[in-house]
Scaffold this motif. Structure first.
Motif, PDB file in Angstrom:
ATOM      1  N   UNK A   1       0.814  -1.211   0.000  1.00 56.29           N
ATOM      2  CA  UNK A   1       0.000   0.000   0.000  1.00 56.29           C
ATOM      3  C   UNK A   1       0.857   1.275   0.000  1.00 56.29           C
ATOM      4  N   UNK A   2       2.170   1.124   0.102  1.00 54.46           N
ATOM      5  CA  UNK A   2       3.053   2.285   0.242  1.00 54.46           C
ATOM      6  C   UNK A   2       3.808   2.530  -1.060  1.00 54.46           C
ATOM      7  N   UNK A   3       3.448   3.583  -1.733  1.00 53.95           N
ATOM      8  CA  UNK A   3       4.007   3.904  -3.053  1.00 53.95           C
ATOM      9  C   UNK A   3       5.083   4.961  -2.847  1.00 53.95           C
ATOM     10  N   UNK A   4       6.325   4.520  -2.754  1.00 53.40           N
ATOM     11  CA  UNK A   4       7.423   5.427  -2.412  1.00 53.40           C
ATOM     12  C   UNK A   4       8.579   5.309  -3.398  1.00 53.40           C
ATOM     13  N   UNK A   5       8.266   5.106  -4.652  1.00 55.51           N
ATOM     14  CA  UNK A   5       9.288   4.980  -5.690  1.00 55.51           C
ATOM     15  C   UNK A   5      10.174   6.210  -5.735  1.00 55.51           C
ATOM     16  N   UNK A   6      11.437   6.021  -6.163  1.00 51.77           N
ATOM     17  CA  UNK A   6      12.372   7.134  -6.287  1.00 51.77           C
ATOM     18  C   UNK A   6      12.114   7.965  -7.544  1.00 51.77           C
ATOM     19  N   UNK A   7      11.259   7.465  -8.416  1.00 57.83           N
ATOM     20  CA  UNK A   7      11.017   8.169  -9.674  1.00 57.83           C
ATOM     21  C   UNK A   7       9.911   9.200  -9.478  1.00 57.83           C
ATOM     22  N   UNK A   8      10.325  10.419  -9.111  1.00 59.41           N
ATOM     23  CA  UNK A   8       9.375  11.449  -8.687  1.00 59.41           C
ATOM     24  C   UNK A   8       8.390  11.823  -9.777  1.00 59.41           C
ATOM     25  N   UNK A   9       8.793  11.738 -11.055  1.00 59.92           N
ATOM     26  CA  UNK A   9       7.903  12.169 -12.133  1.00 59.92           C
ATOM     27  C   UNK A   9       6.624  11.344 -12.159  1.00 59.92           C
ATOM     28  N   UNK A  10       6.664  10.105 -11.662  1.00 66.69           N
ATOM     29  CA  UNK A  10       5.474   9.264 -11.692  1.00 66.69           C
ATOM     30  C   UNK A  10       4.365   9.814 -10.809  1.00 66.69           C
TER      31      UNK A  10
END
Length: 346
Positions: A222-231
């Motif tokens: 449930x935790x969406x913490x990707x390093x790809x900020x543009x997403x």
């Protein structure tokens, strides 16, 4: 009569281009310290008459020069969050007799670790707005000019930070929102945000602390913490990520209002309602949220005051360079709206 020494003579003597000589003498950021030292030493030895006393060190800034550089990679529109922040900076600088010179940091600058050339001219200090990657931030931190950051890459520790940092308070605000959701009966709570940003990391910490204190395990799915900020900045990015989940949480704590708006749109387009189907919160109190048919639970974030405080801190740092560096957090206030007003049973 002695022949006048030119940059052409220096370039011939060293076997480098005139362009390199000129850049070295003008302290261009693209020239290495070793090359710059070699050029300056040769110029002094050959009697280059445009050298000034004290050459070999970075030229002292003329006291008639009063300019501050504003560095950002964020596109600034005519209104909105970033424009309001910039207006806050301008307001303080203008009142103190400083000009603000803006420089946009491009992707190629970050890749090549090229700092804006204006930092090697008659600039008194600079403000960095928005999160940059670790390597480029370290390059800016190593610069000798007084500097203030608004937000920072979270990979950099705050201990031994050679700059001042100004942020909005984040951890406690998001902690309160998450506690509110827990007290309303939610146990499956998710988080959306790029935690490589110091601001978002502190929001993540507040979220995690609330779950921990309530003995609720954090569900990684449930935790969406990707390093790809543009997403996170587009609806498609949020929709694709949420759509890939096998099951949605019953509540989503979003790192800012823009993400919350995208999440609410996704939920509605998939036949669910907020807050009945899923509770959603944001952060920043964006004006755009006024267009929602429900009020959004969010956190006040006065970006104009953030810009004011950053500019004030830079002027303070320029006058007192030896004082300990500071991490400043401006107070915030949680606004509970209809988007999280739902009660669930365990």
């Amino acid at each position: 009569m002695n022949k006048k020494v030119t940059t052409y003579d220096i370039s011939n003597a060293l076997g480098i281009s005139r362009n390199t000589v000129s850049k070295a003498l003008n302290y261009h950021a693209s020239i290495s310290d070793e090359t710059r030292k070699k050029v300056i030493e040769a110029a002094i030895a050959m009697g280059y008459n445009k050298m000034v006393p004290g050459a070999g060190e970075r030229p002292a800034i003329s006291r008639s020069t009063k300019s501050i550089a504003y560095l950002t990679r964020i596109e600034v529109s005519t209104n909105g969050y970033w424009m309001n922040l910039m207006r806050g900076v301008e307001d303080v600088l203008r009142g103190s007799g400083y000009d603000m010179k803006m420089s946009f940091i491009k992707d190629e600058d970050i890749i090549s670790l090229m700092v804006p050339p204006m930092l090697n001219s008659t600039i008194d200090g600079f403000i960095v707005v928005g999160m940059l990657n670790k390597a480029y931030t370290e390059k800016l931190l190593a610069h000798s000019l007084p500097k203030v950051f608004i937000d920072l890459n979270a990979e950099l520790p705050l201990t031994d930070l050679k700059a001042d940092l100004v942020l909005m308070e984040s951890e406690e605000s998001v902690y309160r929102i998450t506690r509110h959701l827990i007290e309303s009966g939610h146990r499956e709570i998710g988080f959306i945000g790029d935690i490589t940003s110091r601001s978002f990391l502190e929001r993540w910490i507040g979220f995690s602390r609330a779950l921990h204190e309530s003995n609720i395990p954090r569900n990684p799915s449930y935790c969406i913490t990707s390093k790809h900020a543009t997403s996170y900045q587009s609806f498609d990015g949020i929709a694709d990520t949420l759509g890939a989940l096998e099951q949605l949480p019953t509540a989503l704590v979003c790192g800012n209002d823009l993400m919350a708006l995208h999440a609410i749109r996704f939920v509605k387009e998939n036949g669910m309602r907020v807050p009945e189907g899923i509770a959603i919160s944001g952060f920043d109190q964006m004006k755009e949220t006024e267009l929602l048919d429900i009020s959004l639970t969010t956190v006040t974030n006065n970006e104009f005051q953030l810009g004011l405080r950053a500019a004030e801190e830079l002027l303070y740092r320029m006058q007192r360079p030896n004082r300990p560096f500071e991490v400043i957090r401006l107070s915030t206030r949680v606004i509970f709206g209809e988007s999280t007003r739902t009660t669930r049973t365990t």
